[in-house]
Scaffold this motif. Structure first.
Motif, PDB file in Angstrom:
ATOM      1  N   PHE A 170       0.808  -1.220   0.000  1.00 29.44           N
ATOM      2  CA  PHE A 170       0.000   0.000   0.000  1.00 29.44           C
ATOM      3  C   PHE A 170       0.845   1.276   0.000  1.00 29.44           C
ATOM      4  N   LEU A 171       2.024   1.222   0.617  1.00 28.71           N
ATOM      5  CA  LEU A 171       2.790   2.454   0.817  1.00 28.71           C
ATOM      6  C   LEU A 171       4.099   2.494   0.026  1.00 28.71           C
ATOM      7  N   GLY A 172       4.453   1.365  -0.600  1.00 28.69           N
ATOM      8  CA  GLY A 172       5.745   1.291  -1.287  1.00 28.69           C
ATOM      9  C   GLY A 172       5.960   2.389  -2.314  1.00 28.69           C
ATOM     10  N   GLY A 173       4.947   2.699  -3.115  1.00 27.96           N
ATOM     11  CA  GLY A 173       5.079   3.736  -4.132  1.00 27.96           C
ATOM     12  C   GLY A 173       5.352   5.091  -3.529  1.00 27.96           C
ATOM     13  N   LEU A 174       4.614   5.434  -2.471  1.00 30.88           N
ATOM     14  CA  LEU A 174       4.812   6.724  -1.806  1.00 30.88           C
ATOM     15  C   LEU A 174       6.193   6.794  -1.161  1.00 30.88           C
ATOM     16  N   ILE A 175       6.608   5.688  -0.543  1.00 30.92           N
ATOM     17  CA  ILE A 175       7.908   5.654   0.132  1.00 30.92           C
ATOM     18  C   ILE A 175       9.036   5.935  -0.862  1.00 30.92           C
ATOM     19  N   LYS A 176       8.928   5.409  -2.080  1.00 29.29           N
ATOM     20  CA  LYS A 176       9.966   5.613  -3.094  1.00 29.29           C
ATOM     21  C   LYS A 176      10.133   7.082  -3.464  1.00 29.29           C
ATOM     22  N   HIS A 177       9.047   7.845  -3.358  1.00 32.64           N
ATOM     23  CA  HIS A 177       9.087   9.249  -3.764  1.00 32.64           C
ATOM     24  C   HIS A 177       9.427  10.190  -2.611  1.00 32.64           C
ATOM     25  N   LEU A 178       9.641   9.642  -1.444  1.00 33.68           N
ATOM     26  CA  LEU A 178      10.002  10.468  -0.295  1.00 33.68           C
ATOM     27  C   LEU A 178      11.506  10.435  -0.074  1.00 33.68           C
ATOM     28  N   PRO A 179      12.071  11.472   0.558  1.00 38.30           N
ATOM     29  CA  PRO A 179      13.482  11.394   0.954  1.00 38.30           C
ATOM     30  C   PRO A 179      13.707  10.154   1.823  1.00 38.30           C
ATOM     31  N   GLU A 180      14.908   9.614   1.798  1.00 36.29           N
ATOM     32  CA  GLU A 180      15.184   8.315   2.434  1.00 36.29           C
ATOM     33  C   GLU A 180      14.761   8.264   3.902  1.00 36.29           C
ATOM     34  N   LEU A 181      15.099   9.291   4.659  1.00 38.45           N
ATOM     35  CA  LEU A 181      14.786   9.266   6.092  1.00 38.45           C
ATOM     36  C   LEU A 181      13.280   9.281   6.328  1.00 38.45           C
ATOM     37  N   TYR A 182      12.559  10.098   5.555  1.00 40.56           N
ATOM     38  CA  TYR A 182      11.106  10.165   5.727  1.00 40.56           C
ATOM     39  C   TYR A 182      10.436   8.899   5.191  1.00 40.56           C
ATOM     40  N   GLY A 183      11.009   8.332   4.137  1.00 39.65           N
ATOM     41  CA  GLY A 183      10.481   7.073   3.623  1.00 39.65           C
ATOM     42  C   GLY A 183      10.654   5.950   4.635  1.00 39.65           C
ATOM     43  N   GLY A 184      11.816   5.937   5.305  1.00 38.87           N
ATOM     44  CA  GLY A 184      12.051   4.930   6.335  1.00 38.87           C
ATOM     45  C   GLY A 184      11.072   5.060   7.480  1.00 38.87           C
ATOM     46  N   LEU A 185      10.793   6.305   7.884  1.00 43.20           N
ATOM     47  CA  LEU A 185       9.824   6.537   8.960  1.00 43.20           C
ATOM     48  C   LEU A 185       8.443   6.041   8.558  1.00 43.20           C
ATOM     49  N   LEU A 186       8.015   6.380   7.335  1.00 45.37           N
ATOM     50  CA  LEU A 186       6.700   5.943   6.867  1.00 45.37           C
ATOM     51  C   LEU A 186       6.629   4.416   6.789  1.00 45.37           C
ATOM     52  N   SER A 187       7.726   3.791   6.396  1.00 49.49           N
ATOM     53  CA  SER A 187       7.761   2.332   6.319  1.00 49.49           C
ATOM     54  C   SER A 187       7.522   1.699   7.696  1.00 49.49           C
ATOM     55  N   HIS A 188       8.154   2.257   8.719  1.00 53.67           N
ATOM     56  CA  HIS A 188       7.970   1.743  10.084  1.00 53.67           C
ATOM     57  C   HIS A 188       6.543   1.995  10.580  1.00 53.67           C
ATOM     58  N   ILE A 189       6.018   3.171  10.261  1.00 54.67           N
ATOM     59  CA  ILE A 189       4.642   3.487  10.667  1.00 54.67           C
ATOM     60  C   ILE A 189       3.666   2.540   9.976  1.00 54.67           C
TER      61      ILE A 189
END
Length: 369
Positions: free
Chosen positions: A328-347
């Protein structure tokens, strides 16, 4: 003659605290670490990040308190279960049988968690977190049913002091509490089959179960204290006395640590005293807020996890919640800066786990051992 306990009721605080504790295993620790990485120059954030990891050997962090708190909570629950069984007319033999069955079941579930179905028995780890909880709780419960409070308190003290003396006096070593040379490892290497997680010893091994029994017993004393009639022992007084006892345990632990270091991997007696005190403080706060003051508006958020804690512990080893989150979130995570993508992945991981448990909660599906 001891006071007659008040009739049992399910404590909202106990389920909520168990859920709060499991949050960190379920992904909250990863979220906290991801947040701290957004502020690399902050001393406070560096300290907070360090609290989300276990210490290498001597010392204590928040992460070292998660597992002991769960055992302490298991202890608190037992007097209520025992009272219910006695009201139902269960004999001592039936109660003992149920205790032993639960203890053995947790040990077996721990072996399953460690990879039993891979059928690689030579490299299978037989010691486990669930096994430690099962054995420590089982022996504590058997003692709790058999003896009175004063005798059990004396036994808990004997277990802690005896464990200290054994580790201190038996090894022929200049540093009997070292990683390389300690009695816990010697016993594990002699008696535990299969794999030891650290090669030379296992933190959930046989000998270190002894102080864990005392910790489970401290939890049972707490549950017994809560059961006392409110007419004679007002709830606010119960909370105050618990906080006093918690401070005393922490002080005893830190004073003891001058000779017997605080060490989770060895489950030293000083460690048991300190984490028992911390656990008692947390329970006192949850109990005061939820069961005395009645502030339960957000309790469901915690209880959904607390009521199915073993389910999520086992499920995380079996179900790929990270793949579900990434779907569900993989696409959005790819478009975020690495640190923010990592945070979203954990959330995302944490959220998927919580909704999985909420689904079980709504369907009244609970794994009870």
């Amino acid at each position: 003659m001891e006071p007659t306990p008040q009739k049992g009721k399910r404590l909202t605080s106990l389920d909520a605290l168990r859920g709060f504790d499991m949050f960190f295993i379920m992904g909250l620790a990863g979220i906290v670490i991801a947040v701290t990485k957004l502020f690399p120059d902050s001393t406070v954030m560096q300290w907070l990040e360090s609290q989300m990891h276990h210490v290498e050997w001597h010392g204590l962090t928040h992460h070292d308190t998660i597992f002991p708190l769960f055992l302490f909570i298991a202890g608190i629950s037992f007097p209520f279960s025992l009272e219910s069984q006695r009201r139902a007319g269960k004999s001592h033999r039936e109660i003992y049988r149920k205790i032993i069955k639960r203890g053995i079941t947790l040990v077996l579930l721990g072996v399953v968690y460690n990879g039993f179905f891979q059928l690689d028995f030579e490299n299978l780890r037989y010691a486990s977190v669930l096994g430690r909880i099962g054995l420590a709780w089982m022996f504590s419960a058997l003692l709790f049913v058999r003896f009175g409070t004063k005798t059990n308190l004396a036994l808990a003290i004997v277990l802690l002091v005896g464990y200290w003396l054994a580790l201190w006096l038996i090894p022929n070593s200049s540093d009997p509490y070292s990683f390389e040379d300690n009695l816990v490892g010697t016993v594990d290497r002699m008696l535990l089959p299969g794999k030891l997680i650290y090669g030379s010893f296992d933190p959930e091994g046989l000998l270190s179960t002894i102080p864990a029994i005392a910790m489970a017993m401290f939890g049972m004393f707490t549950g017994q204290w809560i059961q006392l009639p409110s007419e004679r022992y007002p709830d606010t007084k119960k909370t105050s006395y618990m906080l006093i006892a918690a401070v005393l345990l922490i002080l005893i632990g830190y004073i003891w640590s001058l000779q017997f270091p605080i060490n989770k991997k060895l489950w030293t007696s000083s460690f048991v005293c300190v984490v028992s005190g911390i656990s008692l403080i947390l329970f006192s706060l949850f109990y005061y807020i939820m069961d005395i003051k009645g502030y339960t508006r957000y309790a469901l958020f915690f209880r959904v996890v607390g009521l199915n804690s073993i389910s999520i512990y086992l499920a995380q080893e079996i179900v790929s919640f990270s793949k579900i989150s990434n779907y569900f979130l993989g696409g959005l995570i790819k478009h975020l800066p690495e640190l923010y993508g990592g945070l979203l992945s954990h959330i995302g991981y944490f959220t998927v786990c919580w909704f999985f448990l909420y689904f079980l909660y709504k369907k009244s599906i609970f794994l009870k051992v």
